[in-house]
Scaffold this motif. Structure first.
Motif: not given
Length: 160
Positions: A68-71, A102-103, A121, A132-136
């Motif tokens: 989980v990438s968090i900005t 970036q993250v 989440y 912003d949250v991006s999940s991989s």
């Protein structure tokens, strides 16, 4: 400082911390008592932080790994302290890093399935403001180890 024998002991313990001290000593060429003293010193010095059991994620129903990438647009110490407190309350988060680039933050989250991740989440964004949250989702684990590389340990000069 760590010497060559300590490094050998650490290598053995990283593979299996249940190996009896007498066996570790035999493998590195020490009797039991000096080997035990070295292990105790490594613990006292904080080189060995703790000894744990490594579990099979599938057998404990934690088979899905999500990165989980968090900005955030919050960069105060107060926000970071609060964010860290929030994350500590989520047992699904097994790793948590503040990043460069970036993250801002990276989490490794383990859950049984996508539905459990969705619930995680929703609880997360309900507790703290995140830009912003991006999940991989990991498709396959190709390598996993808890063992740290020991070739970088600075070895104490041998006494003559």
């Amino acid at each position: 400082m760590v010497d060559r024998l300590d490094r050998k002991i650490l290598s053995i313990l990283q593979e299996d911390a249940t190996i009896p001290v007498a066996e570790i000593g035999r493998r590195v060429g020490l009797s039991t008592t000096p080997c035990w003293r070295r292990i105790q010193k490594l613990e006292e010095d904080g080189v060995i932080q703790r000894r744990v059991a490594v579990l099979d994620p599938k057998r404990v129903n934690a088979k899905v790994t999500v990165f989980v990438s968090i900005t955030t647009n919050q960069h105060s110490e107060e926000w970071l302290r609060r964010f860290a407190e929030v994350i500590r309350d989520f047992p699904e988060v097994v790793e948590f890093y503040r990043m460069s680039g970036q993250v801002d933050y990276l989490l490794r989250v383990v859950v049984p399935d996508i539905e459990a991740y969705d619930a995680f989440y929703k609880r997360l964004i309900g507790k703290i403001d995140i830009a912003d949250v991006s999940s991989s989702f990991a498709m396959e684990q190709i390598k996993y180890t808890t063992a740290l590389p020991l070739q970088y340990v600075q070895i104490e000069k041998e006494k003559s």
